[in-house]
Write an enzyme that holds these catalytic residues in place. Structure first.
Site, PDB file in Angstrom:
ATOM      1  N   ALA A 121     -24.695 -80.192   7.406  1.00 51.85           N
ATOM      2  CA  ALA A 121     -24.483 -80.650   6.031  1.00 51.85           C
ATOM      3  C   ALA A 121     -24.102 -79.576   5.011  1.00 51.85           C
ATOM      4  O   ALA A 121     -23.498 -79.894   3.990  1.00 51.85           O
ATOM      5  CB  ALA A 121     -25.722 -81.394   5.539  1.00 51.85           C
ATOM      6  N   PRO A 146     -22.236 -76.758   2.860  1.00 51.90           N
ATOM      7  CA  PRO A 146     -22.994 -76.516   1.627  1.00 51.90           C
ATOM      8  C   PRO A 146     -23.422 -77.777   0.875  1.00 51.90           C
ATOM      9  O   PRO A 146     -24.084 -77.685  -0.146  1.00 51.90           O
ATOM     10  CB  PRO A 146     -22.026 -75.697   0.789  1.00 51.90           C
ATOM     11  CG  PRO A 146     -20.678 -76.152   1.224  1.00 51.90           C
ATOM     12  CD  PRO A 146     -20.794 -76.430   2.698  1.00 51.90           C
ATOM     13  N   GLY A 162     -21.212 -80.656   0.058  1.00 52.93           N
ATOM     14  CA  GLY A 162     -20.183 -81.444  -0.624  1.00 52.93           C
ATOM     15  C   GLY A 162     -20.001 -82.838  -0.054  1.00 52.93           C
ATOM     16  O   GLY A 162     -19.850 -83.818  -0.801  1.00 52.93           O
ATOM     17  N   GLU A 217     -29.126 -78.873   8.487  1.00 50.44           N
ATOM     18  CA  GLU A 217     -28.358 -77.621   8.502  1.00 50.44           C
ATOM     19  C   GLU A 217     -29.193 -76.553   9.194  1.00 50.44           C
ATOM     20  O   GLU A 217     -30.236 -76.152   8.665  1.00 50.44           O
ATOM     21  CB  GLU A 217     -28.001 -77.177   7.081  1.00 50.44           C
ATOM     22  CG  GLU A 217     -27.339 -75.819   6.993  1.00 50.44           C
ATOM     23  CD  GLU A 217     -26.135 -75.659   7.905  1.00 50.44           C
ATOM     24  OE1 GLU A 217     -26.103 -74.682   8.678  1.00 50.44           O
ATOM     25  OE2 GLU A 217     -25.229 -76.513   7.846  1.00 50.44           O
ATOM     26  N   ASP A 254     -31.201 -77.372  15.225  1.00 46.44           N
ATOM     27  CA  ASP A 254     -29.944 -77.242  15.949  1.00 46.44           C
ATOM     28  C   ASP A 254     -29.451 -78.677  16.173  1.00 46.44           C
ATOM     29  O   ASP A 254     -30.169 -79.502  16.753  1.00 46.44           O
ATOM     30  CB  ASP A 254     -30.197 -76.539  17.291  1.00 46.44           C
ATOM     31  CG  ASP A 254     -28.929 -76.322  18.107  1.00 46.44           C
ATOM     32  OD1 ASP A 254     -28.025 -77.185  18.063  1.00 46.44           O
ATOM     33  OD2 ASP A 254     -28.841 -75.305  18.810  1.00 46.44           O
ATOM     34  N   ASP A 281     -19.544 -82.839  10.708  1.00 43.04           N
ATOM     35  CA  ASP A 281     -18.551 -81.929  10.145  1.00 43.04           C
ATOM     36  C   ASP A 281     -18.818 -80.580  10.799  1.00 43.04           C
ATOM     37  O   ASP A 281     -19.544 -79.748  10.271  1.00 43.04           O
ATOM     38  CB  ASP A 281     -18.690 -81.872   8.621  1.00 43.04           C
ATOM     39  CG  ASP A 281     -17.585 -81.052   7.983  1.00 43.04           C
ATOM     40  OD1 ASP A 281     -16.417 -81.234   8.366  1.00 43.04           O
ATOM     41  OD2 ASP A 281     -17.881 -80.228   7.106  1.00 43.04           O
ATOM     42  N   CYS A 322     -12.173 -78.240   9.788  1.00 44.80           N
ATOM     43  CA  CYS A 322     -11.148 -77.751   8.865  1.00 44.80           C
ATOM     44  C   CYS A 322     -10.270 -76.718   9.561  1.00 44.80           C
ATOM     45  O   CYS A 322      -9.940 -75.674   9.010  1.00 44.80           O
ATOM     46  CB  CYS A 322     -11.759 -77.205   7.583  1.00 44.80           C
ATOM     47  SG  CYS A 322     -13.077 -76.006   7.832  1.00 44.80           S
TER      48      CYS A 322
END
Length: 324
Positions: A131, A133, A135, A153, A184, A202, A256
């Site tokens: 998760a 940072p 956004g 996270e 994890d 993500d 990304c």
């Protein structure tokens, strides 16, 4: 301003040149021009429905911004208000202030595609597996009111960043539906089997855009050698997400990076090894947003946003799976 002064790392660019000329063909020439020219990058402004004043939208209009999602289709929630400008440049960020909510979040507009693909509804139980940072967690809350949002996270320092982001955007009254953890992600299936209606993965990835501006050439070289290990981690995260998903639930996998090995190859591996999931077609989402994003053609199992002139968003790969 610091980003504009950074130099492209030639070692990384040479690596990309070899890899992406082969994978992307002629498209790579334009992508390279955009990625190596921070002065042409665009940024989006995601409004915070819990805080933003009406005059902010007026101010954005005066600055040349327009709504990114203006259609009233079910896949584009009315409560998700994001503004973009055709011109490059960054709207000023807001500082974190204890006890005061921020009015907006600055981001790459393509980061919202995984959130839209996930299509969270009121009452859903949702896991944001990687998760920080924060956004995408914030964007999920702009779309709907989940019964529970679990933000995980594993990195401790990034987890602190995530918690600060949540505190900056979510009222205390709404925080009771949010939980955080530092697991994890590959272990989530053991602690929360078949618990969630929706899961967002993500995944940690090469992050082509920031990697190009590596200031330490030795670290850049190490990352090139480590890059081939990332798909193993990503496959592990995705398999765990499948197990954490209830039957009938859906998950979205995103990165990304432009890398085929970290994108469609990961999905192919998991589809071949998990017999209870099927891919979900995202072509409707691409057709609705094709005027704002440049999508690669013939991408297996998902969508790939390519940085382009005047549409400098991405890279962003998005795939959606459903558990039978």
């Amino acid at each position: 301003m610091g980003r504009l002064q950074k130099q492209v790392c030639q070692l990384v660019l040479d690596h990309f040149e070899k890899k992406y000329t082969k994978e992307l063909g002629d498209s790579w020439t334009t992508i390279r021009e955009v990625l190596t020219t921070p002065g042409c990058w665009q940024y989006a402004v995601l409004l915070n429905k819990f805080r933003f004043p009406l005059e902010l939208e007026t101010h954005l209009h005066m600055k040349g911004y327009h709504r990114l999602f203006h259609e009233t289709l079910s896949i584009l929630p009315e409560t998700l208000k994001c503004y973009i400008n055709r011109n490059p440049g960054k709207f000023p960020s807001q500082r974190h202030q204890i006890g005061k909510l921020k009015e907006y979040y600055i981001l790459n507009a393509s980061s919202l595609l995984p959130v839209l693909a996930l299509a969270v509804k009121d009452g859903d139980r949702v896991l944001d597996m990687c998760a920080a940072p924060g956004g995408k967690s914030i964007a999920l809350l702009q779309c709907a009111s989940p019964d529970h949002l679990h933000c995980n996270e594993p990195d401790i320092s990034r987890s602190r960043w995530l918690k600060q982001t949540l505190e900056s955007f979510v009222p205390k009254a709404q925080m009771n539906v949010i939980s955080t953890s530092e697991l994890d992600g590959r272990l989530v299936e053991k602690f929360h089997p078949e618990l969630y209606d929706k899961v967002l993965v993500d995944a940690p990835c090469s992050n082509d855009r920031s990697w190009l501006f590596s200031s330490d050439v030795h670290k850049a070289a190490a990352r090139i050698s480590q890059r081939k290990m990332l798909p193993i981690i990503q496959i592990g995260l995705l398999r765990s997400a499948v197990q954490a998903l209830r039957p009938g639930g859906t998950l979205v996998y995103s990165t990304c990076t432009l890398s085929r090995a970290e994108n469609s190859d990961v999905i192919t591996n998991v589809l071949n090894s998990c017999t209870d999931i099927v891919p979900v077609d995202l072509s409707d989402l691409a057709s609705v947003l094709s005027h704002e994003f440049t999508f690669a053609s013939h991408v297996p199992h998902g969508l790939l946003v390519l940085p382009d002139h005047g549409k400098s968003w991405g890279p962003m790969y998005v795939a959606k799976l459903m558990k039978m």
